[in-house]
Design a protein around this motif. Structure first.
Motif, PDB file in Angstrom:
ATOM      1  N   ASP A  40     -40.970 -71.831 -35.750  1.00 34.24           N
ATOM      2  CA  ASP A  40     -40.024 -72.910 -35.458  1.00 34.24           C
ATOM      3  C   ASP A  40     -40.761 -74.246 -35.385  1.00 34.24           C
ATOM      4  O   ASP A  40     -40.309 -75.244 -35.936  1.00 34.24           O
ATOM      5  CB  ASP A  40     -39.284 -72.627 -34.139  1.00 34.24           C
ATOM      6  CG  ASP A  40     -38.341 -71.426 -34.269  1.00 34.24           C
ATOM      7  OD1 ASP A  40     -38.013 -71.069 -35.426  1.00 34.24           O
ATOM      8  OD2 ASP A  40     -37.957 -70.843 -33.240  1.00 34.24           O
ATOM      9  N   GLY A  41     -41.923 -74.268 -34.711  1.00 36.31           N
ATOM     10  CA  GLY A  41     -42.694 -75.505 -34.579  1.00 36.31           C
ATOM     11  C   GLY A  41     -43.222 -76.006 -35.915  1.00 36.31           C
ATOM     12  O   GLY A  41     -43.261 -77.203 -36.175  1.00 36.31           O
ATOM     13  N   LEU A  42     -43.631 -75.070 -36.786  1.00 36.34           N
ATOM     14  CA  LEU A  42     -44.259 -75.465 -38.052  1.00 36.34           C
ATOM     15  C   LEU A  42     -43.235 -75.664 -39.163  1.00 36.34           C
ATOM     16  O   LEU A  42     -43.556 -76.226 -40.203  1.00 36.34           O
ATOM     17  CB  LEU A  42     -45.246 -74.375 -38.507  1.00 36.34           C
ATOM     18  CG  LEU A  42     -46.482 -74.147 -37.642  1.00 36.34           C
ATOM     19  CD1 LEU A  42     -47.257 -72.930 -38.159  1.00 36.34           C
ATOM     20  CD2 LEU A  42     -47.377 -75.381 -37.626  1.00 36.34           C
ATOM     21  N   GLY A  43     -42.040 -75.116 -38.952  1.00 39.24           N
ATOM     22  CA  GLY A  43     -41.033 -75.192 -40.014  1.00 39.24           C
ATOM     23  C   GLY A  43     -41.385 -74.299 -41.196  1.00 39.24           C
ATOM     24  O   GLY A  43     -41.014 -74.583 -42.332  1.00 39.24           O
ATOM     25  N   CYS A  44     -42.116 -73.188 -40.957  1.00 38.83           N
ATOM     26  CA  CYS A  44     -42.399 -72.283 -42.082  1.00 38.83           C
ATOM     27  C   CYS A  44     -41.430 -71.100 -42.060  1.00 38.83           C
ATOM     28  O   CYS A  44     -40.591 -71.003 -41.178  1.00 38.83           O
ATOM     29  CB  CYS A  44     -43.865 -71.845 -42.084  1.00 38.83           C
ATOM     30  SG  CYS A  44     -44.342 -70.928 -40.628  1.00 38.83           S
ATOM     31  N   ASP A  45     -41.549 -70.219 -43.038  1.00 37.43           N
ATOM     32  CA  ASP A  45     -40.589 -69.115 -43.209  1.00 37.43           C
ATOM     33  C   ASP A  45     -40.696 -68.142 -42.027  1.00 37.43           C
ATOM     34  O   ASP A  45     -41.619 -67.337 -41.948  1.00 37.43           O
ATOM     35  CB  ASP A  45     -40.898 -68.408 -44.531  1.00 37.43           C
ATOM     36  CG  ASP A  45     -39.865 -67.342 -44.878  1.00 37.43           C
ATOM     37  OD1 ASP A  45     -39.279 -66.732 -43.942  1.00 37.43           O
ATOM     38  OD2 ASP A  45     -39.660 -67.111 -46.082  1.00 37.43           O
ATOM     39  N   ARG A  46     -39.718 -68.207 -41.137  1.00 37.62           N
ATOM     40  CA  ARG A  46     -39.771 -67.464 -39.881  1.00 37.62           C
ATOM     41  C   ARG A  46     -39.730 -65.950 -40.107  1.00 37.62           C
ATOM     42  O   ARG A  46     -40.518 -65.206 -39.533  1.00 37.62           O
ATOM     43  CB  ARG A  46     -38.581 -67.899 -39.027  1.00 37.62           C
ATOM     44  CG  ARG A  46     -38.614 -67.456 -37.584  1.00 37.62           C
ATOM     45  CD  ARG A  46     -37.351 -68.036 -36.916  1.00 37.62           C
ATOM     46  NE  ARG A  46     -37.433 -68.046 -35.462  1.00 37.62           N
ATOM     47  CZ  ARG A  46     -37.065 -67.020 -34.705  1.00 37.62           C
ATOM     48  NH1 ARG A  46     -36.631 -65.915 -35.256  1.00 37.62           N
ATOM     49  NH2 ARG A  46     -37.158 -67.105 -33.391  1.00 37.62           N
ATOM     50  N   ASP A  47     -38.798 -65.499 -40.947  1.00 37.87           N
ATOM     51  CA  ASP A  47     -38.681 -64.050 -41.178  1.00 37.87           C
ATOM     52  C   ASP A  47     -39.965 -63.479 -41.768  1.00 37.87           C
ATOM     53  O   ASP A  47     -40.415 -62.398 -41.385  1.00 37.87           O
ATOM     54  CB  ASP A  47     -37.518 -63.745 -42.128  1.00 37.87           C
ATOM     55  CG  ASP A  47     -36.176 -63.808 -41.404  1.00 37.87           C
ATOM     56  OD1 ASP A  47     -36.168 -63.980 -40.164  1.00 37.87           O
ATOM     57  OD2 ASP A  47     -35.141 -63.703 -42.086  1.00 37.87           O
TER      58      ASP A  47
END
Ligand SMILES: [Fe+2]
Length: 187
Positions: A40-47
């Motif tokens: 969430d903090g980095l805005g990368c692919d969470r799944d």
């Protein structure tokens, strides 16, 4: 558990680790929870990041041990028994500078040929960061404390001890990159 993570990854990891290796299972849950927050903090692919975190140590499961090198044994199991997404498998195979440990074990060429590192530094840094900021019991820690704990648990001259001491500057560099990439927040 939070609802967004891929349930299949949790199912596989729970089946292999919960009863056999409860401490690895506790660590796994801590790494996965760190991954969910970090994505969430980095805005990368969470799944993708959470699935790799949930599965990163599955290769320690006793029934999956073939070479005794858990990133490779785990990645082969995920590819062959579960046809897991290749990006997840490549993250698992290369987590936390596995190539350096593979070198200590004479498996570097095999690992690199079979599971090339993902061409996504942020995701691979994020997985390493979560692993290196979570204790064996699943609690938050810092990379220097985690490295010290690994050296004392395995011994400085063991394969793992030699590997982690070689990887230390790389791990600290990862921590610096991740912390700089995060938006300012109370920590
Ligand atoms: Fe691991």
């Amino acid at each position: 558990m939070v609802g967004h993570e891929p349930l299949w990854a949790w199912r596989i990891a729970r089946t292999e680790l919960e009863a056999e290796l409860p401490r690895r299972w506790a660590h796994t849950q801590g790494v996965a929870s760190a991954a969910a927050d970090l994505a969430d903090g980095l805005g990368c692919d969470r799944d993708l990041l959470v699935a790799a975190a949930v599965l990163h140590d599955v290769g320690y499961a006793p029934r999956l041990v073939v070479t005794g090198f858990h990133p490779l044994d785990g990645a082969r199991f995920l590819r062959d028994e579960h046809q897991v997404d290749a990006r997840v498998v490549r993250l698992v195979a290369n987590h936390t500078f596995a190539l350096l440990e593979a070198e200590e074990r004479g498996l570097r060429a095999q690992l690199a040929a079979e599971f090339p590192a993902l061409d996504d530094e942020l995701l691979s840094d994020a997985l390493t960061y979560c692993d290196m900021t979570t204790t064996p019991d699943g609690a938050p820690t810092t990379p220097p404390e985690r490295i010290g704990e690994i050296v004392s648990r395995y011994g400085p001259d063991s394969v793992v001890g030699r590997f982690i001491r070689r990887a230390e500057p790389e791990i600290l560099a990862v921590a610096g990159r991740i912390e700089r990439a995060l938006p300012d927040q109370p920590r």
